[in-house]
Enzyme design. Structure first.
Site, PDB file in Angstrom:
ATOM      1  N   ASP A 124      26.766 -20.336  11.381  1.00  0.00           N
ATOM      2  CA  ASP A 124      28.113 -20.616  11.886  1.00  0.00           C
ATOM      3  C   ASP A 124      28.725 -19.370  12.527  1.00  0.00           C
ATOM      4  OD1 ASP A 124      27.973 -23.240  11.116  1.00  0.00           O
ATOM      5  OD2 ASP A 124      28.904 -22.906   9.173  1.00  0.00           O
ATOM      6  N   LYS A 167      34.317 -25.664   5.085  1.00  0.00           N
ATOM      7  CA  LYS A 167      33.092 -25.406   4.326  1.00  0.00           C
ATOM      8  C   LYS A 167      33.363 -24.468   3.164  1.00  0.00           C
ATOM      9  CE  LYS A 167      29.410 -26.086   7.585  1.00  0.00           C
ATOM     10  NZ  LYS A 167      28.061 -25.649   7.720  1.00  0.00           N
ATOM     11  N   ASP A 201      23.601 -21.316   6.415  1.00  0.00           N
ATOM     12  CA  ASP A 201      24.586 -22.032   7.237  1.00  0.00           C
ATOM     13  C   ASP A 201      25.688 -21.082   7.683  1.00  0.00           C
ATOM     14  OD1 ASP A 201      23.139 -24.174   6.597  1.00  0.00           O
ATOM     15  OD2 ASP A 201      24.763 -25.314   5.645  1.00  0.00           O
ATOM     16  N   CYS A 217       0.900   1.509  -6.827  1.00  0.00           N
ATOM     17  CA  CYS A 217       0.827   0.051  -6.693  1.00  0.00           C
ATOM     18  C   CYS A 217       0.755  -0.570  -8.096  1.00  0.00           C
ATOM     19  CB  CYS A 217      -0.398  -0.333  -5.878  1.00  0.00           C
ATOM     20  SG  CYS A 217      -0.683  -2.116  -5.869  1.00  0.00           S
ATOM     21  N   LEU A 277      31.029 -32.324  13.534  1.00  0.00           N
ATOM     22  CA  LEU A 277      32.417 -31.926  13.279  1.00  0.00           C
ATOM     23  C   LEU A 277      32.612 -30.441  13.527  1.00  0.00           C
ATOM     24  CD1 LEU A 277      33.108 -33.649   9.829  1.00  0.00           C
ATOM     25  CD2 LEU A 277      34.067 -34.293  12.028  1.00  0.00           C
ATOM     26  N   TYR A 306      30.585 -42.919   5.613  1.00  0.00           N
ATOM     27  CA  TYR A 306      31.927 -42.354   5.757  1.00  0.00           C
ATOM     28  C   TYR A 306      32.589 -42.598   7.113  1.00  0.00           C
ATOM     29  CZ  TYR A 306      28.707 -38.661   7.329  1.00  0.00           C
ATOM     30  OH  TYR A 306      27.688 -37.969   7.925  1.00  0.00           O
ATOM     31  N   GLU A 313      25.619 -40.262   5.393  1.00  0.00           N
ATOM     32  CA  GLU A 313      24.669 -39.185   5.093  1.00  0.00           C
ATOM     33  C   GLU A 313      23.627 -39.692   4.113  1.00  0.00           C
ATOM     34  OE1 GLU A 313      25.918 -36.695   6.862  1.00  0.00           O
ATOM     35  OE2 GLU A 313      24.874 -34.889   6.191  1.00  0.00           O
ATOM     36  N   GLU A 316      37.801 -36.062   2.141  1.00  0.00           N
ATOM     37  CA  GLU A 316      36.535 -36.540   1.572  1.00  0.00           C
ATOM     38  C   GLU A 316      35.608 -35.369   1.303  1.00  0.00           C
ATOM     39  OE1 GLU A 316      35.066 -39.014   4.719  1.00  0.00           O
ATOM     40  OE2 GLU A 316      36.965 -40.115   4.799  1.00  0.00           O
ATOM     41  N   ASP A 346      25.995 -33.014   1.740  1.00  0.00           N
ATOM     42  CA  ASP A 346      25.027 -32.133   2.377  1.00  0.00           C
ATOM     43  C   ASP A 346      23.667 -32.821   2.455  1.00  0.00           C
ATOM     44  OD1 ASP A 346      24.134 -29.933   3.603  1.00  0.00           O
ATOM     45  OD2 ASP A 346      24.104 -28.637   1.841  1.00  0.00           O
ATOM     46  N   LYS A 364      32.235 -33.368   1.815  1.00  0.00           N
ATOM     47  CA  LYS A 364      31.251 -33.235   2.889  1.00  0.00           C
ATOM     48  C   LYS A 364      29.878 -33.248   2.215  1.00  0.00           C
ATOM     49  CE  LYS A 364      30.082 -29.940   6.503  1.00  0.00           C
ATOM     50  NZ  LYS A 364      28.899 -30.636   6.896  1.00  0.00           N
ATOM     51  N   CYS A 422      -3.023  -2.260  -8.227  1.00  0.00           N
ATOM     52  CA  CYS A 422      -4.289  -1.521  -8.223  1.00  0.00           C
ATOM     53  C   CYS A 422      -4.117  -0.040  -8.575  1.00  0.00           C
ATOM     54  CB  CYS A 422      -4.982  -1.673  -6.872  1.00  0.00           C
ATOM     55  SG  CYS A 422      -4.126  -0.822  -5.554  1.00  0.00           S
ATOM     56  N   LYS A 480      40.321 -35.935   7.706  1.00  0.00           N
ATOM     57  CA  LYS A 480      40.405 -36.811   8.877  1.00  0.00           C
ATOM     58  C   LYS A 480      41.801 -37.406   8.980  1.00  0.00           C
ATOM     59  CE  LYS A 480      35.690 -38.268   7.940  1.00  0.00           C
ATOM     60  NZ  LYS A 480      34.809 -39.306   7.425  1.00  0.00           N
ATOM     61  N   CYS A 533       1.184  -0.383  -0.319  1.00  0.00           N
ATOM     62  CA  CYS A 533      -0.044  -0.010  -1.020  1.00  0.00           C
ATOM     63  C   CYS A 533      -1.115   0.113   0.065  1.00  0.00           C
ATOM     64  CB  CYS A 533      -0.415  -1.095  -2.026  1.00  0.00           C
ATOM     65  SG  CYS A 533      -2.116  -0.901  -2.614  1.00  0.00           S
ATOM     66  N   CYS A 537      -7.195  -3.815  -3.215  1.00  0.00           N
ATOM     67  CA  CYS A 537      -6.066  -4.267  -4.028  1.00  0.00           C
ATOM     68  C   CYS A 537      -6.130  -5.796  -4.165  1.00  0.00           C
ATOM     69  CB  CYS A 537      -4.764  -3.817  -3.363  1.00  0.00           C
ATOM     70  SG  CYS A 537      -3.310  -4.354  -4.246  1.00  0.00           S
TER      71      CYS A 537
HETATM   72  S1  IVH Z   1      32.733 -37.648   9.517  1.00  0.00           S
HETATM   73  C1  IVH Z   1      32.753 -37.989  14.323  1.00  0.00           C
HETATM   74  N1  IVH Z   1      32.633 -37.347   6.954  1.00  0.00           N
HETATM   75  O1  IVH Z   1      28.810 -33.254   8.229  1.00  0.00           O
HETATM   76  C2  IVH Z   1      32.317 -37.258  13.114  1.00  0.00           C
HETATM   77  N2  IVH Z   1      30.942 -36.297   8.236  1.00  0.00           N
HETATM   78  O2  IVH Z   1      29.145 -30.728   9.709  1.00  0.00           O
HETATM   79  C3  IVH Z   1      32.080 -38.145  11.967  1.00  0.00           C
HETATM   80  N3  IVH Z   1      29.243 -35.121   6.890  1.00  0.00           N
HETATM   81  O3  IVH Z   1      28.121 -34.541  11.391  1.00  0.00           O
HETATM   82  C4  IVH Z   1      31.595 -37.407  10.787  1.00  0.00           C
HETATM   83  N4  IVH Z   1      30.077 -35.617   4.923  1.00  0.00           N
HETATM   84  O4  IVH Z   1      26.717 -35.390   9.327  1.00  0.00           O
HETATM   85  C5  IVH Z   1      32.045 -37.034   8.121  1.00  0.00           C
HETATM   86  N5  IVH Z   1      32.668 -37.251   4.641  1.00  0.00           N
HETATM   87  C6  IVH Z   1      32.082 -36.926   5.791  1.00  0.00           C
HETATM   88  C7  IVH Z   1      30.903 -36.160   5.862  1.00  0.00           C
HETATM   89  C8  IVH Z   1      30.356 -35.849   7.118  1.00  0.00           C
HETATM   90  C9  IVH Z   1      29.098 -35.013   5.569  1.00  0.00           C
HETATM   91  C10 IVH Z   1      28.316 -34.514   7.851  1.00  0.00           C
HETATM   92  C11 IVH Z   1      28.103 -35.276   9.114  1.00  0.00           C
HETATM   93  C12 IVH Z   1      28.718 -34.417  10.160  1.00  0.00           C
HETATM   94  C13 IVH Z   1      28.523 -33.049   9.569  1.00  0.00           C
HETATM   95  C14 IVH Z   1      29.425 -32.002  10.185  1.00  0.00           C
END
Ligand code: IVH
Length: 714
Positions: free
Chosen positions: A40, A319, A36, A413, A90, A232, A180, A120, A124, A122, A416, A295, A431, A437
């Site tokens: 990114d 992240k 990731d 090797c 996001l 969420y 999620e 909150e 995965d 995130k 072999c 948020k 090798c 082999c």
């Molecule tokens: S809010 C309008 N809250 O992470 C956007 N997303 O990398 C609303 N994700 O697209 C998303 N935990 O799939 C939100 N507590 C959380 C989250 C969350 C995981 C995911 C989601 C998002 C992605 C972004």
């Protein structure tokens, strides 16, 4: 200094290609090949270049799109529906100063307003959008491309913590709630153990396991996968809430799964405390989190802040850095791959990392070992990227015992005993004993049977057994196996042997491009095999091609050309190919035009497994004028039931009185000349010109391959 304009443009195109392909691997194939973090950073580089050179910006750039989980390359397995409200992702950052920027910007855009933040975890996993109407779950869509999602309602109904009807009565008549779907570590470990036992490729991480499971065609199977959900984000017309947290509290009171790890923060200091706390504590959670989402909590202010084309301005994701663990190197193995390349792998004192126990890590090659200055007995930091095998990022020198000596890379090797060789411009030792082999021979056999090659039902363990008994030494030997010899393998019974023989027989229908890939020519991955197969049309033309002709093939560079050329100058390879030809394997490209009209106007629902891969079966239907569909209705002409058909589909077919036919009956229906064995070698026609064209998608593959970001070629 500004980059040269043409240089910038080339890099922009290259980055778009890599990012699109990485998105596809991540969202569609659930098999990511870059981490990731690397992803990114590539995205940030592209964004910066497009900002600097706006003349090269394009609405098609992945910087303006959210990654899509819709598979554009195969016919849709799921019905698709538009999202009522666009489903955005996001903006994310690894840098706390950008979270400070986010909060400063919000304060600037909301002058004099008193607002708070909902912090909150995130989660995965894979994003989902649930629609409730009058308290009942009516639809579940994946994010798809943000505009249109796959309808996975049947599967979502099998997830135990998602209620199909809400409790209480004070919920809005219609609303959507997003969240999620994830797989807890315990379910992930169980699933991967099972897959390894069944000789299937394990999932790289819980996120891929979750999205792969959500897109299974058999919802009874989904029920067994142990998926969970957390919600969420509520969306709907005129929701009766002032804040996001109130909406989630209400959702919880209706029985919806909402995280209890949320916290309202007033200041950036509190946000930072929340981040720091979870950066440590996440290690003890039973599921994967990859960051924190911050948020603006007041819905009115969320509205004021609005959205960019891709992200909300009212939220940001921070992240976490990839989790690292400190552990000791116990020993180093030198593994020989199918092409003879020797890869050093460190055996580690088992250590828990991102919820799973890590015992081994790749060291790539001798140069990398030297760069790390690694010694047996050293304490090292391990990290997980996108792949299953973790990597060692550094050595903790302060813990080094002064008596430790740098290990010597073997001269021979380990399997072999042949003296290893290394080309000047290669990073790896090889090798050279291709023919003798055992590890290389078995590696080639494993590659030959793999899903994207000949798709024969065998994994490492079966190949080990077959090789140990001397039953299979080269690919063509599979086609000489009989039941009596298979019953000599330990633990093999009638049924197993029959299934195996059936899959070997079915592999005779493998298209030429897959056969070419199966031959295991160095540097010839799936895409390159496709390009070469389409360009030359048949194996004899490839074998006869000069180095120059190979080089002139679109997307085939010097290295690949040389590798292909040398492969066909090797006597053992030529013998293998002759034996494969005698076994009836396709060594020429298929005819691509529509084959016939036996199924004209027919709508066919396919279920179960067949002697050919599912995608191939769909193609056969299309080639014969039919349409394949995933759901049974009164419009269905018949159900084509393979082995282990879906019980729900069979039940529905019976209810609606839809005819069910077997694969054999189906094959008899279509004209023999239009069977999958049809190829240009048989009818003497060259491959059609259009099949020689290389698609954009394939070019993208190539860039990835050349940058060695993807693929398993050594
Ligand atoms: S809010 C309008 N809250 O992470 C956007 N997303 O990398 C609303 N994700 O697209 C998303 N935990 O799939 C939100 N507590 C959380 C989250 C969350 C995981 C995911 C989601 C998002 C992605 C972004």
């Amino acid at each position: 200094m500004k980059m040269e304009k043409t240089q910038a443009y080339t890099r922009i195109l290259e980055l778009r290609g890599i990012i699109d392909e990485a998105n596809r691997r991540y969202y569609v194939e659930n098999a990511p090949t870059i981490s990731d973090r690397d992803f990114d950073f590539l995205m940030k580089e592209l964004e910066a270049l497009e900002r600097e050179y706006p003349e090269f910006d394009s609405p098609d750039s992945p910087t303006h799109r959210v990654g899509s989980d819709l598979d554009a390359t195969v016919q849709k397995e799921f019905k698709q529906y538009p999202h009522k409200y666009q489903m955005l992702s996001l903006g994310n950052t690894y840098d706390i100063s950008e979270v400070v920027d986010f909060s400063d910007r919000a304060s600037r855009l909301l002058p004099g307003k008193n607002f708070t933040y909902s912090c909150e975890l995130k989660f995965d996993g894979t994003a989902i959008c649930l629609s409730y109407s009058k308290g009942r779950l009516v639809r579940a869509l994946t994010r798809g491309d943000g505009q249109v999602g796959d309808d996975v309602t049947a599967n979502v109904k099998k997830i135990s913590n998602i209620p199909q009807s809400l409790k209480g009565g004070n919920y809005p008549e219609e609303f959507e709630i997003r969240g999620e779907i994830y797989m807890p570590y315990s379910a992930f470990d169980r699933l991967n153990e099972e897959r390894t036992r069944d000789e299937e490729q394990p999932f790289a991480n819980p996120r891929n396991a979750a999205s792969g499971s959500l897109k299974l065609l058999d919802s009874a199977e989904v029920a067994k996968r142990g998926l969970e959900c957390t919600l969420y984000h509520m969306v709907g017309e005129a929701l009766p809430f002032k804040t996001h947290s109130e909406a989630l509290d209400a959702a919880q009171s209706w029985g919806l799964p909402v995280s209890d790890k949320r916290r309202i923060c007033k200041t950036i200091g509190e946000i930072q405390d929340y981040i720091n706390y979870w950066d440590t504590e996440r290690k003890a959670l039973p599921f994967a989190t990859d960051g924190v989402v911050i948020k603006v909590n007041e819905l009115e202010y969320q509205k004021d802040l609005g959205y960019t084309a891709k992200f909300p301005r009212w939220a940001v994701a921070y992240k976490f850095k990839a989790e690292q663990a400190l552990t000791q190197v116990k020993s180093i193995d030198y593994q020989v791959g199918r092409t003879g390349a020797v890869t050093p792998v460190a055996n580690l004192d088992p250590v828990l990392l991102s919820g799973t126990t890590v015992k081994r890590a790749t060291l790539h090659n001798e140069d990398q070992m030297r760069l790390l200055d690694i010694r047996i007995g050293d304490y090292v930091y391990v990290e997980k990227g996108g792949e299953i095998i973790p990597k060692i990022t550094s050595v903790e020198l302060s813990m080094r015992n002064a008596a430790l000596k740098a290990p010597e890379f073997p001269k021979v090797c380990p399997d072999c005993g042949c003296t290893l060789v290394k080309d000047e411009d290669e990073a790896k030792w090889f090798c050279p004993n291709r023919e003798g082999c055992p590890t290389q021979i078995k590696g080639r056999l494993v590659h030959f049977v793999s899903r994207k090659a000949m798709n024969i039902l065998a994994g490492d363990a079966t190949i080990d057994q077959l090789y140990a008994l001397g039953l299979v030494k080269s690919p063509a030997d599979f086609y000489g196996l009989d039941k009596a010899s298979l019953l000599r393998l330990e633990g093999w019974k009638d049924k197993m042997a029959e299934r195996f023989l059936k899959s070997i027989d079915a592999s005779r229908n493998t298209p030429f491009e897959n056969v070419l890939f199966a031959l295991g020519i160095r540097y010839v991955g799936e895409t390159t095999a496709k390009v070469i197969a389409r360009h030359f049309g048949n194996v004899d033309a490839i074998a006869a091609a000069s180095l120059e002709e190979l080089r002139e093939t679109e997307d085939v560079g010097d290295v690949i050309a040389e590798s292909v050329y040398n492969f066909f100058r090797n006597e053992a390879n030529i013998n293998d190919i002759a034996r494969l030809r005698a076994a009836g394997i396709h060594l020429a490209a298929e005819r691509e035009e529509t084959a016939g009209d036996a199924l004209d106007g027919k709508v066919i629902v396919i279920t179960g497994t067949y002697s050919v891969p599912r995608d191939r079966m769909k193609k056969i239907i299309e080639e014969n004028g039919g349409k394949s569909s995933s759901s049974i209705s009164s419009k269905t002409s018949f159900v084509l039931a393979g082995e282990k058909p879906g019980p729900e589909k069979m039940k529905k077919a019976e209810e609606l009185g839809v005819k069910v036919i077997s694969e054999e009956e189906f094959m008899a229906m279509i004209h023999p000349a239009q069977n999958p064995v049809q190829n240009s070698e048989q009818n003497g026609e060259p491959a059609p010109a259009e099949s020689q064209a290389v698609t954009q998608q394939e070019k993208i593959y190539k860039i990835g391959e050349q940058m060695s970001l993807f693929g398993d070629e050594e």
